[in-house]
Enzyme design. Structure first.
Site, PDB file in Angstrom:
ATOM      1  N   SER A 173       0.894  -1.436  -0.035  1.00  0.00           N
ATOM      2  CA  SER A 173      -0.059  -0.299   0.150  1.00  0.00           C
ATOM      3  C   SER A 173       0.803   1.240  -0.089  1.00  0.00           C
ATOM      4  CB  SER A 173      -0.981   0.023   1.088  1.00  0.00           C
ATOM      5  OG  SER A 173      -1.471   1.392   1.427  1.00  0.00           O
TER       6      SER A 173
ATOM      7  N   TYR B  77      -2.935  -1.455  10.573  1.00  0.00           N
ATOM      8  CA  TYR B  77      -2.898  -1.483   8.966  1.00  0.00           C
ATOM      9  C   TYR B  77      -1.465  -0.761   8.549  1.00  0.00           C
ATOM     10  CZ  TYR B  77      -4.077  -1.010   4.009  1.00  0.00           C
ATOM     11  OH  TYR B  77      -4.041  -1.233   2.687  1.00  0.00           O
TER      12      TYR B  77
END
Length: 271
Positions: free
Chosen positions: A154, A167
């Site tokens: 990401s 995350y």
């Protein structure tokens, strides 16, 4: 007919029934690969994806590709062992692993974030990638023909994401997983890379993607001015999986519309 970039290659895509994983699986099938789709949710959704893979293979002129679906939680070692055993049974080996399975919790201040939520995210996003990478590496080494591991990271591998501690931790660690494995196995024909998507139109992002006002708020931060389609992310996975990237290892390719080039500096405010 144009040359297919992954002819005869055997790939496993974790979390492959939805979103970016589905787009990657379909793109690989279109390029001649046989694809195993791991899922841990709806079997109906996975079967829908399987049908799309079969259509993609048929359109590319690949008959009886032998794609299949396999259920399992990548954060559970026993499930990973079972998933790979099924890949062995169906394909007789593996050439490409795509560590795509991932989850994200609801936003919460870091000082009050539930440790169980953090553990759940790390178990899937990071532990799952480690378990699958280990299983793939053992097979690559035994086969003696190299292999490819691709980690779906990401932009939050390098951009902090306040309020999403688990995350952010998982994606930051994934970057070092990619580099460490790449360095350790480069001399044995194994390439390890990552793809770092930015804002992408998938069901995981439906909370903003399906709301015009929220979507506009997201997209105003992106230099290119729009969110990505999942197939645009899949293009990066295809490149890194193919021989076109034969000299690329240990890298994370950010496919983000420019998010990681500091969008807020497009207009100079600092000097």
């Amino acid at each position: 007919m144009a040359e297919r970039k992954l002819d005869g290659r055997r790939a496993l895509v974790t979390g492959g029934s939805r979103g970016i994983g589905r787009a990657v699986a379909i793109r690989f099938a279109r390029e001649g690969a046989r694809v195993a789709i791991n899922y841990n949710g709806s079997r109906v959704t996975a079967e829908e994806c399987l049908a799309l893979l079969e259509e993609a293979s048929a359109a590319a002129g690949v008959e009886a590709a032998g794609h299949f679906i396999v259920q399992g939680d990548v954060g559970v070692e026993a499930d990973v062992a079972r998933i790979f055993a099924e890949v062995d049974r169906q394909f007789g080996g593996i050439d490409i692993l795509v560590n795509n399975a991932g989850v994200q919790t609801i936003e919460a201040p870091s000082e009050t974030a539930d440790p169980k939520d953090i553990e759940r995210v790390l178990r899937t996003n990071l532990d799952g990638a480690v378990y699958c990478a280990q299983a793939a590496l053992r097979r690559f080494l035994a086969q003696g023909q190299g292999g490819v591991i691709l980690n779906c990271s990401s932009v939050h591998e390098i951009i902090p994401k306040p309020g999403y501690l688990g995350y952010s931790l998982s994606k930051g660690a994934m970057g070092n997983l990619t580099r460490t494995l790449a360095l350790e196995y480069a001399g044995r024909g194994i390439r390890v890379n990552g793809v770092g998507p930015g804002a992408t139109l998938t069901d995981m992002n439906a909370a903003w993607a399906d709301d015009p006002e929220k979507r506009a708020d997201v997209e105003r931060h992106i230099p290119i001015g729009r969110a990505a389609e999942a197939d645009e992310i899949a293009s990066a996975f295809l490149f890194l999986a193919s021989s076109d990237a034969s000299y690329v290892t240990g890298q994370t390719l950010y496919v983000d519309g420019g998010l990681t080039i500091y969008a807020d500096f497009a207009k100079n405010w600092s000097s």
